[in-house]
Design a protein around this motif. Structure first.
Motif, PDB file in Angstrom:
ATOM      1  N   ASN A  99      36.298  60.899  22.978  1.00  0.00           N
ATOM      2  CA  ASN A  99      35.288  61.621  23.746  1.00  0.00           C
ATOM      3  C   ASN A  99      35.337  61.253  25.211  1.00  0.00           C
ATOM      4  O   ASN A  99      35.150  62.096  26.090  1.00  0.00           O
ATOM      5  CB  ASN A  99      33.897  61.325  23.193  1.00  0.00           C
ATOM      6  CG  ASN A  99      33.664  61.987  21.849  1.00  0.00           C
ATOM      7  OD1 ASN A  99      34.333  62.955  21.512  1.00  0.00           O
ATOM      8  ND2 ASN A  99      32.724  61.457  21.091  1.00  0.00           N
ATOM      9  N   THR A 105      38.235  62.999  26.861  1.00  0.00           N
ATOM     10  CA  THR A 105      37.896  64.424  27.030  1.00  0.00           C
ATOM     11  C   THR A 105      36.992  64.619  28.230  1.00  0.00           C
ATOM     12  O   THR A 105      37.178  65.528  29.036  1.00  0.00           O
ATOM     13  CB  THR A 105      37.196  64.955  25.761  1.00  0.00           C
ATOM     14  OG1 THR A 105      38.042  64.753  24.631  1.00  0.00           O
ATOM     15  CG2 THR A 105      36.891  66.440  25.896  1.00  0.00           C
ATOM     16  N   PHE A 106      36.011  63.745  28.374  1.00  0.00           N
ATOM     17  CA  PHE A 106      35.062  63.836  29.481  1.00  0.00           C
ATOM     18  C   PHE A 106      35.760  63.605  30.821  1.00  0.00           C
ATOM     19  O   PHE A 106      35.513  64.306  31.797  1.00  0.00           O
ATOM     20  CB  PHE A 106      33.958  62.806  29.279  1.00  0.00           C
ATOM     21  CG  PHE A 106      32.941  62.777  30.376  1.00  0.00           C
ATOM     22  CD1 PHE A 106      32.116  63.864  30.601  1.00  0.00           C
ATOM     23  CD2 PHE A 106      32.814  61.666  31.187  1.00  0.00           C
ATOM     24  CE1 PHE A 106      31.175  63.841  31.598  1.00  0.00           C
ATOM     25  CE2 PHE A 106      31.885  61.637  32.196  1.00  0.00           C
ATOM     26  CZ  PHE A 106      31.060  62.726  32.401  1.00  0.00           C
ATOM     27  N   THR A 146      26.777  58.290  33.872  1.00  0.00           N
ATOM     28  CA  THR A 146      26.018  59.521  33.640  1.00  0.00           C
ATOM     29  C   THR A 146      26.513  60.623  34.558  1.00  0.00           C
ATOM     30  O   THR A 146      26.661  60.415  35.764  1.00  0.00           O
ATOM     31  CB  THR A 146      24.516  59.290  33.895  1.00  0.00           C
ATOM     32  OG1 THR A 146      24.079  58.131  33.189  1.00  0.00           O
ATOM     33  CG2 THR A 146      23.706  60.498  33.445  1.00  0.00           C
ATOM     34  N   PHE A 152      22.759  70.012  31.652  1.00  0.00           N
ATOM     35  CA  PHE A 152      23.918  69.474  30.931  1.00  0.00           C
ATOM     36  C   PHE A 152      24.289  68.162  31.604  1.00  0.00           C
ATOM     37  O   PHE A 152      24.776  68.150  32.730  1.00  0.00           O
ATOM     38  CB  PHE A 152      25.092  70.454  30.955  1.00  0.00           C
ATOM     39  CG  PHE A 152      26.324  69.934  30.261  1.00  0.00           C
ATOM     40  CD1 PHE A 152      26.311  69.694  28.890  1.00  0.00           C
ATOM     41  CD2 PHE A 152      27.478  69.671  30.968  1.00  0.00           C
ATOM     42  CE1 PHE A 152      27.434  69.214  28.241  1.00  0.00           C
ATOM     43  CE2 PHE A 152      28.618  69.190  30.322  1.00  0.00           C
ATOM     44  CZ  PHE A 152      28.596  68.959  28.957  1.00  0.00           C
ATOM     45  N   PRO A 201      25.986  64.738  30.211  1.00  0.00           N
ATOM     46  CA  PRO A 201      26.541  63.740  29.282  1.00  0.00           C
ATOM     47  C   PRO A 201      26.421  62.324  29.845  1.00  0.00           C
ATOM     48  O   PRO A 201      26.569  62.106  31.043  1.00  0.00           O
ATOM     49  CB  PRO A 201      28.006  64.152  29.162  1.00  0.00           C
ATOM     50  CG  PRO A 201      28.029  65.600  29.546  1.00  0.00           C
ATOM     51  CD  PRO A 201      26.981  65.745  30.597  1.00  0.00           C
ATOM     52  N   THR A 211      28.208  57.844  23.089  1.00  0.00           N
ATOM     53  CA  THR A 211      28.321  59.080  23.849  1.00  0.00           C
ATOM     54  C   THR A 211      27.154  60.003  23.531  1.00  0.00           C
ATOM     55  O   THR A 211      26.884  60.279  22.362  1.00  0.00           O
ATOM     56  CB  THR A 211      29.640  59.807  23.529  1.00  0.00           C
ATOM     57  OG1 THR A 211      30.738  58.920  23.764  1.00  0.00           O
ATOM     58  CG2 THR A 211      29.796  61.039  24.401  1.00  0.00           C
ATOM     59  N   GLU A 212      26.479  60.467  24.561  1.00  0.00           N
ATOM     60  CA  GLU A 212      25.386  61.433  24.415  1.00  0.00           C
ATOM     61  C   GLU A 212      25.774  62.676  25.224  1.00  0.00           C
ATOM     62  O   GLU A 212      25.602  62.720  26.433  1.00  0.00           O
ATOM     63  CB  GLU A 212      24.078  60.833  24.929  1.00  0.00           C
ATOM     64  CG  GLU A 212      23.629  59.606  24.157  1.00  0.00           C
ATOM     65  CD  GLU A 212      22.457  58.897  24.798  1.00  0.00           C
ATOM     66  OE1 GLU A 212      21.295  59.220  24.462  1.00  0.00           O
ATOM     67  OE2 GLU A 212      22.693  58.024  25.657  1.00  0.00           O
ATOM     68  N   TRP A 213      26.295  63.667  24.531  1.00  0.00           N
ATOM     69  CA  TRP A 213      26.802  64.857  25.206  1.00  0.00           C
ATOM     70  C   TRP A 213      25.689  65.805  25.627  1.00  0.00           C
ATOM     71  O   TRP A 213      25.715  66.349  26.735  1.00  0.00           O
ATOM     72  CB  TRP A 213      27.781  65.606  24.297  1.00  0.00           C
ATOM     73  CG  TRP A 213      29.137  64.979  24.213  1.00  0.00           C
ATOM     74  CD1 TRP A 213      29.654  64.279  23.157  1.00  0.00           C
ATOM     75  CD2 TRP A 213      30.151  64.983  25.216  1.00  0.00           C
ATOM     76  NE1 TRP A 213      30.924  63.845  23.448  1.00  0.00           N
ATOM     77  CE2 TRP A 213      31.259  64.277  24.698  1.00  0.00           C
ATOM     78  CE3 TRP A 213      30.237  65.530  26.493  1.00  0.00           C
ATOM     79  CZ2 TRP A 213      32.432  64.087  25.421  1.00  0.00           C
ATOM     80  CZ3 TRP A 213      31.415  65.343  27.218  1.00  0.00           C
ATOM     81  CH2 TRP A 213      32.487  64.636  26.686  1.00  0.00           C
ATOM     82  N   LEU A 214      24.725  66.033  24.740  1.00  0.00           N
ATOM     83  CA  LEU A 214      23.686  67.034  24.995  1.00  0.00           C
ATOM     84  C   LEU A 214      22.433  66.359  25.531  1.00  0.00           C
ATOM     85  O   LEU A 214      21.659  65.760  24.778  1.00  0.00           O
ATOM     86  CB  LEU A 214      23.375  67.805  23.713  1.00  0.00           C
ATOM     87  CG  LEU A 214      24.565  68.550  23.095  1.00  0.00           C
ATOM     88  CD1 LEU A 214      24.161  69.187  21.776  1.00  0.00           C
ATOM     89  CD2 LEU A 214      25.111  69.594  24.062  1.00  0.00           C
ATOM     90  N   ASN A 256      17.753  62.915  25.804  1.00  0.00           N
ATOM     91  CA  ASN A 256      18.743  63.369  24.833  1.00  0.00           C
ATOM     92  C   ASN A 256      18.120  64.484  23.991  1.00  0.00           C
ATOM     93  O   ASN A 256      17.085  64.280  23.340  1.00  0.00           O
ATOM     94  CB  ASN A 256      19.171  62.188  23.956  1.00  0.00           C
ATOM     95  CG  ASN A 256      20.332  62.532  23.038  1.00  0.00           C
ATOM     96  OD1 ASN A 256      20.435  63.646  22.531  1.00  0.00           O
ATOM     97  ND2 ASN A 256      21.203  61.570  22.811  1.00  0.00           N
TER      98      ASN A 256
END
Length: 299
Positions: free
Chosen positions: A3, A6-7, A158, A178, A180, A208-211, A238
């Motif tokens: 993740n 990807t970020f 962040t 949005f 993350p 990881t906190e995407w949303l 979150n």
């Protein structure tokens, strides 16, 4: 870690896009710096107290040292802007009969790219990073200490994509629906003393906190020639665990009163509510007299 990769790739694509916009403006930084607003400051403060063995009013011999380094580099031309801020703070105190302790410890970096959408509104993409320099301890009876934090334990990376409202040069509010966030705890022994492990699952080093939603507000103002305030508020929510008690809040406030050109009084306050750290509100404050050196590119 997948993740995280990807970020990082996602941020790279954004930076390349904005980079092409900057190149299209034909900016030659070696010849033209008029679009940059930069500032650097460094401060030191020292406090000492000593008492004779027969001092009846009571007291503890102590020595304290504090330091602060901060800087900014902001670019603005036409509808495009790029703001960068770095803040490094560290302080220690030694009371007679006790181990050396920290009085302050912070590493903060923030970078934001914006594009004007109207008079007071802009689209933006941002990233900020927060951690500390050295290990943090909880002290118990007989000055026994327990490790509860350290460098990159925790650390918070962040990001945010959304709109920024900036009605004047003093105040700005970012609204990032949005946003993350990565929470790091790289020391696996921390969980022995902090069961919540700052929200990072046991056996892992990254959460990881995407949303998530982030609000980021700043108010920086020179009240008079000799008094200024620097404040920053950050809220993180979150979506997956959204409830009033799970929303994170952090407020940093710094007041600087200049006595002479290089001597100043500085008050700092940090206030944090994060259920992954502690169920209560955490706060710290410091008041110091010291030397502050400041330079900028303003004429």
């Amino acid at each position: 870690m997948k993740n995280l990769f990807t970020f990082c790739f996602f941020l790279f694509i954004i930076s390349q896009t904005f980079g092409q916009d900057i190149d299209s403006l034909n900016i030659d930084s070696k010849k033209d710096t008029t679009y940059w607003d930069s500032e650097f400051s460094a401060g030191l403060n020292f406090n000492q107290a000593a008492f004779s063995g027969n001092w009846k009013a009571g007291g503890v011999n102590s020595v304290a040292f504090g330091s602060i380094v901060s800087g900014k580099a902001n670019y603005a031309k036409g509808k495009l802007s790029w703001d960068n801020q770095l803040e490094l703070i560290y302080g220690i105190v030694k009371n007679e009969g006790q181990q050396l302790r920290k009085s302050n410890d912070r590493i903060f970096f923030d970078s934001k790219v914006g594009y004007k959408a109207g008079k007071n509104w802009s689209y933006f993409g941002s990233i900020n990073f927060l951690t500390q320099f050295t290990d943090g301890f909880e002290f118990g009876p007989d000055d026994q200490r327990t490790l509860i934090s350290g460098f990159l334990s925790p650390a918070f990376l962040t990001s945010g994509i959304g709109m920024e409202y900036k009605p004047n040069k003093d105040f700005a509010l970012r609204i990032a629906p949005f946003s993350p966030r990565f929470t790091f705890v790289t020391d696996p022994t921390i969980i022995q003393n902090v069961p919540s492990n700052y929200g990072v699952p046991e056996g892992q080093t990254v959460r990881t906190e995407w949303l998530a939603l982030q609000l980021f507000a700043t108010y920086n103002k020179d009240i008079t020639d000799n008094l200024s305030i620097r404040s920053r508020y950050q809220m993180f929510a979150n979506y997956e665990t959204l409830a009033f008690r799970t929303i994170d809040h952090r407020l940093d406030v710094t007041l600087i009163a200049k006595i002479t050109r290089f001597v100043d009084v500085t008050f700092t306050s940090i206030n944090v509510y994060d259920l992954d750290m502690d169920p209560g509100i955490q706060y710290s404050q410091a008041l110091a007299l010291g030397i502050l050196y400041k330079v900028n590119n303003k004429k």
